[in-house]
Design an enzyme around this catalytic site. Structure first.
Site, PDB file in Angstrom:
ATOM      1  N   ARG A   1       0.821  -1.240   0.000  1.00 35.35           N
ATOM      2  CA  ARG A   1       0.000   0.000   0.000  1.00 35.35           C
ATOM      3  C   ARG A   1       0.843   1.274   0.000  1.00 35.35           C
ATOM      4  NH1 ARG A   1      -3.385  -2.842   3.507  1.00 35.35           N
ATOM      5  NH2 ARG A   1      -5.204  -3.611   2.379  1.00 35.35           N
TER       6      ARG A   1
ATOM      7  N   LYS B   1       3.325  11.527 -11.591  1.00 35.27           N
ATOM      8  CA  LYS B   1       2.497  10.617 -12.392  1.00 35.27           C
ATOM      9  C   LYS B   1       3.280   9.335 -12.592  1.00 35.27           C
ATOM     10  CE  LYS B   1      -0.423  13.323 -15.530  1.00 35.27           C
ATOM     11  NZ  LYS B   1      -0.629  13.623 -16.965  1.00 35.27           N
TER      12      LYS B   1
ATOM     13  N   GLU C   1      10.811  17.993 -25.189  1.00 36.76           N
ATOM     14  CA  GLU C   1      10.087  18.395 -23.964  1.00 36.76           C
ATOM     15  C   GLU C   1      10.758  19.611 -23.316  1.00 36.76           C
ATOM     16  OE1 GLU C   1       7.236  17.039 -23.224  1.00 36.76           O
ATOM     17  OE2 GLU C   1       7.272  14.876 -23.670  1.00 36.76           O
TER      18      GLU C   1
ATOM     19  N   LYS D   1       7.727  23.276 -15.183  1.00 43.18           N
ATOM     20  CA  LYS D   1       6.789  22.192 -14.892  1.00 43.18           C
ATOM     21  C   LYS D   1       6.313  22.278 -13.442  1.00 43.18           C
ATOM     22  CE  LYS D   1       5.705  17.350 -15.120  1.00 43.18           C
ATOM     23  NZ  LYS D   1       5.938  16.049 -15.731  1.00 43.18           N
TER      24      LYS D   1
ATOM     25  N   GLU E   1      -4.257  17.186 -12.624  1.00 40.72           N
ATOM     26  CA  GLU E   1      -4.680  17.553 -13.977  1.00 40.72           C
ATOM     27  C   GLU E   1      -6.167  17.861 -14.120  1.00 40.72           C
ATOM     28  OE1 GLU E   1      -2.434  15.508 -16.960  1.00 40.72           O
ATOM     29  OE2 GLU E   1      -3.924  15.955 -18.509  1.00 40.72           O
TER      30      GLU E   1
ATOM     31  N   ARG F   1      -2.543  21.754 -15.445  1.00 41.87           N
ATOM     32  CA  ARG F   1      -1.601  20.681 -15.798  1.00 41.87           C
ATOM     33  C   ARG F   1      -1.794  20.231 -17.245  1.00 41.87           C
ATOM     34  NH1 ARG F   1       1.096  16.061 -12.016  1.00 41.87           N
ATOM     35  NH2 ARG F   1       2.352  15.147 -13.651  1.00 41.87           N
TER      36      ARG F   1
ATOM     37  N   ASN G   1       0.439  19.289 -21.975  1.00 42.02           N
ATOM     38  CA  ASN G   1       0.160  18.444 -23.147  1.00 42.02           C
ATOM     39  C   ASN G   1       0.364  19.188 -24.462  1.00 42.02           C
ATOM     40  OD1 ASN G   1      -0.531  16.286 -21.517  1.00 42.02           O
ATOM     41  ND2 ASN G   1      -2.661  16.946 -21.364  1.00 42.02           N
TER      42      ASN G   1
ATOM     43  N   HIS H   1       1.039  17.383 -27.700  1.00 45.10           N
ATOM     44  CA  HIS H   1       0.857  15.952 -27.431  1.00 45.10           C
ATOM     45  C   HIS H   1      -0.385  15.335 -28.068  1.00 45.10           C
ATOM     46  CE1 HIS H   1       4.113  16.501 -24.629  1.00 45.10           C
ATOM     47  NE2 HIS H   1       4.071  15.246 -24.255  1.00 45.10           N
TER      48      HIS H   1
ATOM     49  N   HIS I   1       0.798  12.279 -29.758  1.00 39.75           N
ATOM     50  CA  HIS I   1       0.485  10.915 -29.325  1.00 39.75           C
ATOM     51  C   HIS I   1      -0.076  10.077 -30.478  1.00 39.75           C
ATOM     52  CE1 HIS I   1       0.390  11.659 -24.719  1.00 39.75           C
ATOM     53  NE2 HIS I   1       1.491  11.048 -25.089  1.00 39.75           N
TER      54      HIS I   1
ATOM     55  N   HIS J   1       8.849   9.287 -28.478  1.00 38.03           N
ATOM     56  CA  HIS J   1       7.880  10.232 -27.922  1.00 38.03           C
ATOM     57  C   HIS J   1       8.194  11.690 -28.289  1.00 38.03           C
ATOM     58  CE1 HIS J   1       4.927  11.783 -25.120  1.00 38.03           C
ATOM     59  NE2 HIS J   1       5.860  12.560 -24.577  1.00 38.03           N
TER      60      HIS J   1
HETATM   61  P1  NAD Z   1      12.926   5.174 -21.764  1.00 39.32           P
HETATM   62  O1  NAD Z   1      12.910   5.063 -20.299  1.00 39.32           O
HETATM   63  O2  NAD Z   1      12.212   4.136 -22.545  1.00 39.32           O
HETATM   64  O3  NAD Z   1      14.437   5.281 -22.242  1.00 39.32           O
HETATM   65  C1  NAD Z   1      14.717   5.349 -23.618  1.00 39.32           C
HETATM   66  C2  NAD Z   1      15.894   4.457 -23.971  1.00 39.32           C
HETATM   67  O4  NAD Z   1      17.083   5.036 -23.453  1.00 39.32           O
HETATM   68  C3  NAD Z   1      15.823   3.049 -23.381  1.00 39.32           C
HETATM   69  O5  NAD Z   1      16.202   2.158 -24.375  1.00 39.32           O
HETATM   70  C4  NAD Z   1      16.836   3.079 -22.248  1.00 39.32           C
HETATM   71  O6  NAD Z   1      17.421   1.817 -22.056  1.00 39.32           O
HETATM   72  C5  NAD Z   1      17.833   4.066 -22.752  1.00 39.32           C
HETATM   73  N1  NAD Z   1      18.570   4.828 -21.740  1.00 39.32           N
HETATM   74  C6  NAD Z   1      18.101   5.371 -20.606  1.00 39.32           C
HETATM   75  N2  NAD Z   1      19.047   6.079 -19.993  1.00 39.32           N
HETATM   76  C7  NAD Z   1      20.160   5.974 -20.758  1.00 39.32           C
HETATM   77  C8  NAD Z   1      21.473   6.494 -20.651  1.00 39.32           C
HETATM   78  N3  NAD Z   1      21.824   7.310 -19.654  1.00 39.32           N
HETATM   79  N4  NAD Z   1      22.359   6.167 -21.627  1.00 39.32           N
HETATM   80  C9  NAD Z   1      22.003   5.372 -22.659  1.00 39.32           C
HETATM   81  N5  NAD Z   1      20.775   4.860 -22.816  1.00 39.32           N
HETATM   82  C10 NAD Z   1      19.865   5.161 -21.873  1.00 39.32           C
HETATM   83  O7  NAD Z   1      12.297   6.515 -22.310  1.00 39.32           O
HETATM   84  P2  NAD Z   1      12.323   8.050 -21.965  1.00 39.32           P
HETATM   85  O8  NAD Z   1      12.404   8.692 -23.283  1.00 39.32           O
HETATM   86  O9  NAD Z   1      13.288   8.426 -20.914  1.00 39.32           O
HETATM   87  O10 NAD Z   1      10.870   8.247 -21.341  1.00 39.32           O
HETATM   88  C11 NAD Z   1       9.708   7.861 -22.027  1.00 39.32           C
HETATM   89  C12 NAD Z   1       8.705   7.331 -21.038  1.00 39.32           C
HETATM   90  O11 NAD Z   1       8.391   8.378 -20.118  1.00 39.32           O
HETATM   91  C13 NAD Z   1       7.412   6.878 -21.656  1.00 39.32           C
HETATM   92  O12 NAD Z   1       7.038   5.643 -21.068  1.00 39.32           O
HETATM   93  C14 NAD Z   1       6.423   7.970 -21.249  1.00 39.32           C
HETATM   94  O13 NAD Z   1       5.100   7.483 -21.113  1.00 39.32           O
HETATM   95  C15 NAD Z   1       6.984   8.408 -19.937  1.00 39.32           C
HETATM   96  N6  NAD Z   1       6.622   9.775 -19.537  1.00 39.32           N
HETATM   97  C16 NAD Z   1       6.098   9.938 -18.310  1.00 39.32           C
HETATM   98  C17 NAD Z   1       5.773  11.211 -17.863  1.00 39.32           C
HETATM   99  C18 NAD Z   1       5.241  11.393 -16.482  1.00 39.32           C
HETATM  100  O14 NAD Z   1       4.849  12.515 -16.106  1.00 39.32           O
HETATM  101  N7  NAD Z   1       5.226  10.357 -15.678  1.00 39.32           N
HETATM  102  C19 NAD Z   1       5.988  12.326 -18.678  1.00 39.32           C
HETATM  103  C20 NAD Z   1       6.551  12.128 -19.934  1.00 39.32           C
HETATM  104  C21 NAD Z   1       6.861  10.843 -20.354  1.00 39.32           C
HETATM  105 ZN    ZN Z   2       5.626  14.181 -23.317  1.00 36.27          ZN
END
Ligand code: NAD
Ligand code: ZN
Length: 355
Positions: A115, A136, A178, A221, A231, A235, A239, A242, A246, A256
């Protein structure tokens, strides 16, 4: 550099600097169990940096597959059952070391394990300057991304900029969208400053000076999410880019941020048509295309497919979709955009790219 949330309680620090990850040692000393959930690629590149810290806190290391593939119910079930087999108590802290996928997944584990146990975000991508802040957390469903999740604050975010040095240029680009979005939400001066600073691929690839803009991005942010954590209102501004983004991310399998960059240009075209603005579309196309975003593919995209994907959001209706548009730099708003404008904007986009 340090920022802190300004909620009425349960605030958390965000430390943005080289070596920030070392703060984990002090922060976790009162927990009985410290579990590091580490993206496999990050574990491979940064083992020497991470190992001494894990050893010092007598931590448990769980290396997970890279990226998005872990954000599934199957992997969640497997991982949480594994953690429970370790006979953890609520004096447990999970530490997410990776990009947005690792952070979202680990945060959701933390929110639901016994929990709720504490968790720390150690973002390792540029994109994760965004995802690691704001609370999030979640995983994907067969019906869409991030549909299973929670709002759950970390106890700290340690953004160690060393990690960014092993990113590929594609990952840099995806994250930069971003950062650029945050500059647009911040204002015209910020937008001009970031465009001048990162005015070509070499400059962006070097990452020189990026820390300043990451700091600014997180600050922007934070100002939004402390006012509207769940949101209901502002918030939604995050987007920007997006809605269209998306839709093409999903269908055309783009990273992304690449999709968001394209969505940002589309949003400017819609703003010109709907809000009678005069944004210089060619400027944004040239700037973002110059950095390497795949803008030239737009003419081959199919509008009806994109429209039906944009319609999927439950706040949309038969006549149009909800979109964030910039009334001015730093002044976003949420608008209901009718279908004929969406189509007109798409045709103009395709036309502008082939000019
Ligand atoms: P990711 O975590 O998938 O990483 C992208 C790639 O980079 C992966 O293959 C990973 O292995 C590699 N990687 C990570 N760090 C590295 C490093 N230091 N050196 C080399 N390779 C590295 O993707 P991301 O682009 O970081 O994030 C995308 C995710 O974030 C999505 O799932 C999206 O839904 C989420 N997201 C969440 C929020 C939120 O508010 N929670 C906001 C925006 C995006
Ligand atoms: Zn985004």
């Amino acid at each position: 550099m340090k920022l802190e949330t300004t909620y009425t309680s349960d605030n958390y620090p965000i430390i943005i600097e080289h070596g920030a990850v070392n703060s984990i040692v002090d922060k976790t000393k009162f927990y009985k169990h410290v579990i590091f959930v580490i993206d496999e690629t990050v574990a491979n590149y940064w083992q020497q940096k991470l190992e001494p810290i894990i050893n010092q806190v007598d931590g448990y290391q769980l290396v997970v597959p890279p990226g998005e593939q872990i954000k599934t119910l199957e992997f969640y079930t497997q991982t949480i059952e594994h953690l429970l087999s370790l006979q953890l108590t609520r004096s447990t802290c999970l530490v997410a070391v990776g990009g947005g996928a690792t952070g979202d997944f680990t945060g959701f584990l933390a929110a639901t394990l016994l929990r709720g146990v504490d968790f720390i975000q150690v973002p390792t991508t540029i994109l994760a300057h965004d995802s690691s802040v704001g609370g999030k957390v979640g995983i994907n469903s067969q019906y869409g991304k991030n549909l299973i999740g929670a709002f759950y604050r970390p106890t700290a975010v340690y953004y160690d900029l060393d990690f960014l040095n092993s990113l590929s240029y594609e990952q840099v680009l995806s994250g930069y969208a971003e950062v650029y979005k945050h500059a647009l939400l911040n204002g015209e001066a910020e937008t001009q400053a970031i465009e001048q600073h990162f005015d070509n691929q070499q400059r962006l690839a070097s990452l020189r000076g990026l820390d300043h803009y990451l700091f600014k991005g997180i600050e922007t942010k934070l100002a939004i999410i402390v006012q509207d954590e769940t949101e209901q209102n502002q918030r939604k501004y995050l987007n920007l880019g997006h809605t269209f983004g998306h839709a093409i991310e999903y269908h055309y399998k783009l990273p992304h941020g690449h999709a968001v960059a394209i969505g940002i240009v589309y949003q400017f075209i819609v703003a010109n048509l709907m809000l009678d603005k005069d944004y210089d579309i060619h400027h944004y196309i040239d700037y973002l295309d110059g950095l390497g975003y795949p803008l030239k593919n737009i003419p081959t995209y199919d509008f009806n497919t994109i429209l039906s994907l944009m319609m999927k959001d439950k706040k949309n209706d038969y006549y149009g979709v909800q979109m964030v548009l910039l009334k001015a730099f730093g002044e976003p708003g949420v608008y209901h955009v009718p279908n004929h404008i969406l189509q007109q904007a798409f045709e103009q986009f395709a036309h502008d790219l082939t000019r």
